[in-house]
Write a protein that holds these residues in place. Structure first.
Motif, PDB file in Angstrom:
ATOM      1  N   LYS A  30      20.795 -29.543  83.944  1.00 19.76           N
ATOM      2  CA  LYS A  30      21.514 -30.736  83.502  1.00 19.76           C
ATOM      3  C   LYS A  30      22.797 -30.942  84.307  1.00 19.76           C
ATOM      4  O   LYS A  30      23.123 -32.066  84.703  1.00 19.76           O
ATOM      5  CB  LYS A  30      21.844 -30.618  82.011  1.00 19.76           C
ATOM      6  CG  LYS A  30      20.619 -30.634  81.107  1.00 19.76           C
ATOM      7  CD  LYS A  30      21.023 -30.496  79.655  1.00 19.76           C
ATOM      8  CE  LYS A  30      19.800 -30.526  78.740  1.00 19.76           C
ATOM      9  NZ  LYS A  30      20.177 -30.365  77.315  1.00 19.76           N
ATOM     10  N   CYS A  34      23.422 -34.085  86.967  1.00 23.58           N
ATOM     11  CA  CYS A  34      24.556 -34.978  86.731  1.00 23.58           C
ATOM     12  C   CYS A  34      25.532 -34.941  87.904  1.00 23.58           C
ATOM     13  O   CYS A  34      26.001 -35.978  88.371  1.00 23.58           O
ATOM     14  CB  CYS A  34      25.267 -34.579  85.438  1.00 23.58           C
ATOM     15  SG  CYS A  34      26.737 -35.558  85.066  1.00 23.58           S
ATOM     16  N   LEU A 212      28.265 -28.203  72.956  1.00 23.72           N
ATOM     17  CA  LEU A 212      27.127 -28.395  72.071  1.00 23.72           C
ATOM     18  C   LEU A 212      25.988 -27.524  72.592  1.00 23.72           C
ATOM     19  O   LEU A 212      25.127 -27.972  73.342  1.00 23.72           O
ATOM     20  CB  LEU A 212      26.713 -29.865  72.039  1.00 23.72           C
ATOM     21  CG  LEU A 212      25.628 -30.264  71.032  1.00 23.72           C
ATOM     22  CD1 LEU A 212      26.086 -29.956  69.615  1.00 23.72           C
ATOM     23  CD2 LEU A 212      25.292 -31.734  71.170  1.00 23.72           C
ATOM     24  N   GLN A 230      31.211 -31.040  81.567  1.00 24.28           N
ATOM     25  CA  GLN A 230      31.640 -31.295  80.195  1.00 24.28           C
ATOM     26  C   GLN A 230      30.893 -32.482  79.605  1.00 24.28           C
ATOM     27  O   GLN A 230      30.456 -32.453  78.457  1.00 24.28           O
ATOM     28  CB  GLN A 230      33.146 -31.557  80.146  1.00 24.28           C
ATOM     29  CG  GLN A 230      34.000 -30.325  80.333  1.00 24.28           C
ATOM     30  CD  GLN A 230      35.465 -30.604  80.064  1.00 24.28           C
ATOM     31  OE1 GLN A 230      35.894 -31.755  80.020  1.00 24.28           O
ATOM     32  NE2 GLN A 230      36.238 -29.561  79.883  1.00 24.28           N
ATOM     33  N   GLY A 231      30.734 -33.525  80.407  1.00 26.17           N
ATOM     34  CA  GLY A 231      30.075 -34.724  79.914  1.00 26.17           C
ATOM     35  C   GLY A 231      28.607 -34.510  79.613  1.00 26.17           C
ATOM     36  O   GLY A 231      28.112 -34.902  78.553  1.00 26.17           O
ATOM     37  N   LYS A 234      28.022 -32.440  76.660  1.00 21.96           N
ATOM     38  CA  LYS A 234      28.642 -33.035  75.476  1.00 21.96           C
ATOM     39  C   LYS A 234      29.733 -32.146  74.907  1.00 21.96           C
ATOM     40  O   LYS A 234      29.779 -31.865  73.712  1.00 21.96           O
ATOM     41  CB  LYS A 234      27.586 -33.328  74.410  1.00 21.96           C
ATOM     42  CG  LYS A 234      26.523 -34.314  74.873  1.00 21.96           C
ATOM     43  CD  LYS A 234      25.506 -34.597  73.787  1.00 21.96           C
ATOM     44  CE  LYS A 234      24.458 -35.584  74.280  1.00 21.96           C
ATOM     45  NZ  LYS A 234      23.429 -35.859  73.254  1.00 21.96           N
ATOM     46  N   GLU A 237      31.748 -32.547  71.352  1.00 19.21           N
ATOM     47  CA  GLU A 237      30.995 -33.278  70.349  1.00 19.21           C
ATOM     48  C   GLU A 237      30.204 -32.368  69.427  1.00 19.21           C
ATOM     49  O   GLU A 237      29.595 -32.808  68.472  1.00 19.21           O
ATOM     50  CB  GLU A 237      30.025 -34.253  71.028  1.00 19.21           C
ATOM     51  CG  GLU A 237      30.726 -35.318  71.840  1.00 19.21           C
ATOM     52  CD  GLU A 237      29.750 -36.284  72.467  1.00 19.21           C
ATOM     53  OE1 GLU A 237      28.568 -36.270  72.061  1.00 19.21           O
ATOM     54  OE2 GLU A 237      30.154 -37.052  73.344  1.00 19.21           O
TER      55      GLU A 237
END
Length: 247
Positions: A30, A34, A212, A230-231, A234, A237
């Protein structure tokens, strides 16, 4: 826009083997996708994204090589292939040579010393993710690291250019000096691995951002300077990878 670079520093001992598929699928894939998105559409080479891999093992007769590295690639698929092809073996009961692995990554990054490691809101383009399943080798060993310039009197002995003996935490302290973020992924709650992350934080007083995490028993610590990671994970969150009772 400056070039963005990511080095993943992976423990290649047998201790990592059972967890690697999960780490690669749920976290690294991931982050890589990204971080490298739209690379193929970027026409200006000054805004390119580059990836590299460093693998490290342990001292002892069961390890073929302490540290290995790749070159740089701009293709996320090639980088993912490298990560998928890491052979995990050896290690035994020895602690891993994390200091040597991190030092190799430091030497691969272009030297761009930061003026103030505690300065906030600084955009960081160079990132390192340490993936470890074992404790670091406890003794300081002779390691080659980039030399810092314009040392302040307050700097610790670990940062002094004339000192060639380092442990993993001492090497980690150099990362913010060179404007490189240091994040950690560990399939176990190892305090010594978290200590390495804390040593490499740009702001030592900053709280650890929650992640998360699909695997609550994992130690997932993403640097506040690694906004892409970080995005996509998440950060902020969900629940932290370390529960309040474990802090």
């Amino acid at each position: 826009m400056a070039a963005k670079r990511l080095i993943v520093v992976v423990e290649s001992t047998a201790a990592m083997g059972p967890y690697w598929e999960t780490i690669l699928r749920d976290y690294l894939d991931k982050i890589i996708r990204c971080f490298g998105e739209n690379v193929s559409t970027v026409q200006n080479s000054s805004s390119s994204v580059e990836f590299a891999l460093v693998s490290y093992n342990t001292h002892g007769c069961y390890s073929d090589c302490l540290v290995q590295r790749t070159g740089w690639t701009r293709d996320p698929d090639v980088f993912f292939l490298w990560l998928s092809s890491i052979p995990f073996s050896g290690g035994g009961f020895n602690d891993a040579v994390i200091a040597e692995g991190l030092a190799e990554a430091l030497m691969m990054f272009p030297n761009s010393q930061s003026g103030d490691p505690n300065q906030q809101n600084v955009e960081i383009h160079q990132h390192c993710i340490l993936v470890a399943a074992s404790n670091p080798y406890p003794l300081r060993t002779p390691i080659c690291v980039p030399q810092l310039q314009n040392l302040e009197q307050s700097e610790t002995i670990e940062s002094f250019p004339g000192n060639c003996l380092y442990d993993a935490e001492a090497v980690a302290k150099a990362f913010p000096q060179f404007s490189i973020s240091l994040s950690v992924i560990c399939p176990k709650q190892l305090p010594k691995i978290k200590a390495i992350y804390n040593a490499g934080k740009r702001n030592s007083k900053a709280a650890d951002p929650p992640v998360l995490a699909k695997t609550p028993h994992f130690l997932i610590l993403i640097s506040e300077g690694f906004r892409e990671a970080q995005g996509v994970l998440k950060v902020g969150e969900g629940n932290s990878s370390v529960s309040e009772s474990e802090k």
